[in-house]
Design a protein around this motif. Structure first.
Motif, PDB file in Angstrom:
ATOM      1  N   ASN A  91       0.871  -1.187   0.000  1.00  0.00           N
ATOM      2  CA  ASN A  91       0.000   0.000   0.000  1.00  0.00           C
ATOM      3  C   ASN A  91       0.901   1.228   0.000  1.00  0.00           C
ATOM      4  N   PHE A  92       0.690   2.130  -0.954  1.00  0.00           N
ATOM      5  CA  PHE A  92       1.529   3.309  -1.056  1.00  0.00           C
ATOM      6  C   PHE A  92       0.802   4.379  -1.858  1.00  0.00           C
ATOM      7  N   LYS A  93       1.372   5.581  -1.872  1.00  0.00           N
ATOM      8  CA  LYS A  93       0.800   6.663  -2.680  1.00  0.00           C
ATOM      9  C   LYS A  93       1.691   6.875  -3.894  1.00  0.00           C
ATOM     10  N   ARG A  94       1.029   6.969  -5.056  1.00  0.00           N
ATOM     11  CA  ARG A  94       1.728   7.254  -6.308  1.00  0.00           C
ATOM     12  C   ARG A  94       0.899   8.306  -7.027  1.00  0.00           C
ATOM     13  N   ASP A  95       1.534   9.362  -7.442  1.00  0.00           N
ATOM     14  CA  ASP A  95       0.835  10.478  -8.085  1.00  0.00           C
ATOM     15  C   ASP A  95      -0.311  10.976  -7.207  1.00  0.00           C
ATOM     16  N   GLN A  97      -2.224   9.366  -5.305  1.00  0.00           N
ATOM     17  CA  GLN A  97      -3.367   8.452  -5.232  1.00  0.00           C
ATOM     18  C   GLN A  97      -2.973   7.215  -4.440  1.00  0.00           C
ATOM     19  N   LEU A  98      -3.905   6.742  -3.605  1.00  0.00           N
ATOM     20  CA  LEU A  98      -3.673   5.501  -2.872  1.00  0.00           C
ATOM     21  C   LEU A  98      -3.604   4.360  -3.876  1.00  0.00           C
ATOM     22  N   THR A  99      -2.504   3.637  -3.856  1.00  0.00           N
ATOM     23  CA  THR A  99      -2.259   2.556  -4.812  1.00  0.00           C
ATOM     24  C   THR A  99      -1.908   1.291  -4.054  1.00  0.00           C
ATOM     25  N   LYS A 100      -2.345   0.175  -4.593  1.00  0.00           N
ATOM     26  CA  LYS A 100      -1.975  -1.130  -4.047  1.00  0.00           C
ATOM     27  C   LYS A 100      -1.333  -1.946  -5.161  1.00  0.00           C
ATOM     28  N   ALA A 101      -0.190  -2.542  -4.841  1.00  0.00           N
ATOM     29  CA  ALA A 101       0.492  -3.430  -5.789  1.00  0.00           C
ATOM     30  C   ALA A 101       0.389  -4.845  -5.230  1.00  0.00           C
ATOM     31  N   TYR A 102      -0.046  -5.778  -6.073  1.00  0.00           N
ATOM     32  CA  TYR A 102      -0.277  -7.164  -5.665  1.00  0.00           C
ATOM     33  C   TYR A 102       0.802  -8.058  -6.257  1.00  0.00           C
ATOM     34  N   TYR A 103       1.437  -8.867  -5.393  1.00  0.00           N
ATOM     35  CA  TYR A 103       2.498  -9.782  -5.819  1.00  0.00           C
ATOM     36  C   TYR A 103       2.092 -11.225  -5.519  1.00  0.00           C
ATOM     37  N   ASP A 104       2.312 -12.115  -6.499  1.00  0.00           N
ATOM     38  CA  ASP A 104       1.940 -13.521  -6.345  1.00  0.00           C
ATOM     39  C   ASP A 104       2.962 -14.289  -5.504  1.00  0.00           C
ATOM     40  N   SER A 105       2.765 -15.587  -5.374  1.00  0.00           N
ATOM     41  CA  SER A 105       3.634 -16.423  -4.540  1.00  0.00           C
ATOM     42  C   SER A 105       5.055 -16.514  -5.090  1.00  0.00           C
ATOM     43  N   GLY A 111      -0.582  -6.970 -10.528  1.00  0.00           N
ATOM     44  CA  GLY A 111      -1.139  -5.719 -11.031  1.00  0.00           C
ATOM     45  C   GLY A 111      -1.281  -4.731  -9.900  1.00  0.00           C
ATOM     46  N   THR A 112      -1.851  -3.582 -10.221  1.00  0.00           N
ATOM     47  CA  THR A 112      -2.067  -2.542  -9.219  1.00  0.00           C
ATOM     48  C   THR A 112      -3.521  -2.100  -9.247  1.00  0.00           C
ATOM     49  N   THR A 113      -3.974  -1.591  -8.108  1.00  0.00           N
ATOM     50  CA  THR A 113      -5.287  -0.949  -8.060  1.00  0.00           C
ATOM     51  C   THR A 113      -5.099   0.483  -7.571  1.00  0.00           C
ATOM     52  N   VAL A 114      -5.918   1.353  -8.125  1.00  0.00           N
ATOM     53  CA  VAL A 114      -5.924   2.763  -7.747  1.00  0.00           C
ATOM     54  C   VAL A 114      -7.382   3.154  -7.526  1.00  0.00           C
ATOM     55  N   THR A 115      -7.643   3.867  -6.444  1.00  0.00           N
ATOM     56  CA  THR A 115      -8.991   4.347  -6.166  1.00  0.00           C
ATOM     57  C   THR A 115      -9.354   5.437  -7.162  1.00  0.00           C
ATOM     58  N   LYS A 116     -10.569   5.346  -7.707  1.00  0.00           N
ATOM     59  CA  LYS A 116     -11.050   6.320  -8.693  1.00  0.00           C
ATOM     60  C   LYS A 116     -12.366   6.923  -8.224  1.00  0.00           C
ATOM     61  N   ILE A 141     -14.671   2.638  -6.198  1.00  0.00           N
ATOM     62  CA  ILE A 141     -14.263   2.281  -7.560  1.00  0.00           C
ATOM     63  C   ILE A 141     -12.748   2.109  -7.551  1.00  0.00           C
ATOM     64  N   LEU A 142     -12.309   0.977  -8.057  1.00  0.00           N
ATOM     65  CA  LEU A 142     -10.879   0.711  -8.207  1.00  0.00           C
ATOM     66  C   LEU A 142     -10.581   0.493  -9.678  1.00  0.00           C
ATOM     67  N   TYR A 143      -9.473   1.030 -10.119  1.00  0.00           N
ATOM     68  CA  TYR A 143      -9.012   0.705 -11.468  1.00  0.00           C
ATOM     69  C   TYR A 143      -7.908  -0.330 -11.297  1.00  0.00           C
ATOM     70  N   PHE A 144      -8.078  -1.498 -11.914  1.00  0.00           N
ATOM     71  CA  PHE A 144      -7.078  -2.558 -11.856  1.00  0.00           C
ATOM     72  C   PHE A 144      -6.254  -2.514 -13.134  1.00  0.00           C
ATOM     73  N   ASP A 145      -4.970  -2.242 -12.962  1.00  0.00           N
ATOM     74  CA  ASP A 145      -4.030  -2.231 -14.084  1.00  0.00           C
ATOM     75  C   ASP A 145      -3.256  -3.535 -14.025  1.00  0.00           C
ATOM     76  N   ASP A 146      -3.592  -4.443 -14.935  1.00  0.00           N
ATOM     77  CA  ASP A 146      -3.018  -5.784 -14.952  1.00  0.00           C
ATOM     78  C   ASP A 146      -1.584  -5.773 -15.465  1.00  0.00           C
ATOM     79  N   ASN A 147      -0.758  -6.613 -14.868  1.00  0.00           N
ATOM     80  CA  ASN A 147       0.586  -6.854 -15.394  1.00  0.00           C
ATOM     81  C   ASN A 147       0.432  -7.922 -16.473  1.00  0.00           C
TER      82      ASN A 147
END
Length: 194
Positions: A91-95, A97-105, A111-116, A141-147
């Protein structure tokens, strides 16, 4: 007579020795059974402790995910990490905006989500909401930006969403709560009731 007496004494001694050996054997077998039972209890306890350690490790954020985050996003301040459903989440702020980056095992970015805001939705997505869910209240509302280089899917609130860029919209109407996955062109890709 002496020979008979000697033979009887020897026979008696052999029987006594044989009985003593049988008693020792029985005692040794009992000790072995007792040790086997204790070993079983110890092995069960060892197994339970190993499982506990494994579960604790599962709840820890993987240090490789943190290193990969730094490679993906550079130096970012005020990061908080959590472990959710076998996924590491930064969980961090980028530009601003509250952003979440998700990492697999494997510590690869899912991908990341940003509140919209409602107004930031594409017009076609706004139209879909108005046409089909006008009596619902949008709560998030979250925008999911897929890797694109990772095929893993994102899981939010126990619901799995396919791996493609999309808007994830949380709606409520009374006790009815829904999550929509809406594409950028306004198509509903998935709908989940909670």
């Amino acid at each position: 007579m002496k020979t008979k007496f000697l033979l009887i004494a020897m026979l008696f001694g052999i029987v006594t020795i044989s009985q003593a050996q049988e008693a020792q054997i029985a005692s040794a077998k009992k000790s072995i059974a007792s040790l086997n039972a204790k070993e079983k209890v110890i092995n069960t306890e060892k197994h339970n402790l190993n499982r506990e350690i494994k579960d604790l490790k599962k709840s820890e954020v993987n240090s490789r995910s943190k290193a990969q985050f730094k490679a993906d996003f550079g130096v970012v301040s005020n990061i908080t990490w959590v472990r959710e459903s076998n996924v590491d989440v930064a969980n961090f702020k980028r530009d601003n905006q509250l952003t979440k980056a998700y990492y697999d095992s494997n510590s690869q970015l899912i991908g990341t989500t940003v509140t919209k805001k409602d107004s930031e939705l594409p017009l076609m997505a706004q139209k879909t909401l108005k046409d089909s869910y006008d009596d619902y209240t949008v709560t998030q509302i979250l925008y999911f930006d897929d890797n694109d280089s990772n095929n893993a899917n994102i899981i939010l609130l126990g619901n799995e969403f396919e791996d493609k860029d999309c808007y994830i919209i949380f709606l409520t109407k009374g006790n009815d709560t829904r999550i929509l996955q809406i594409t950028e062109n306004g198509e509903i890709a998935a709908e989940k009731s909670l």
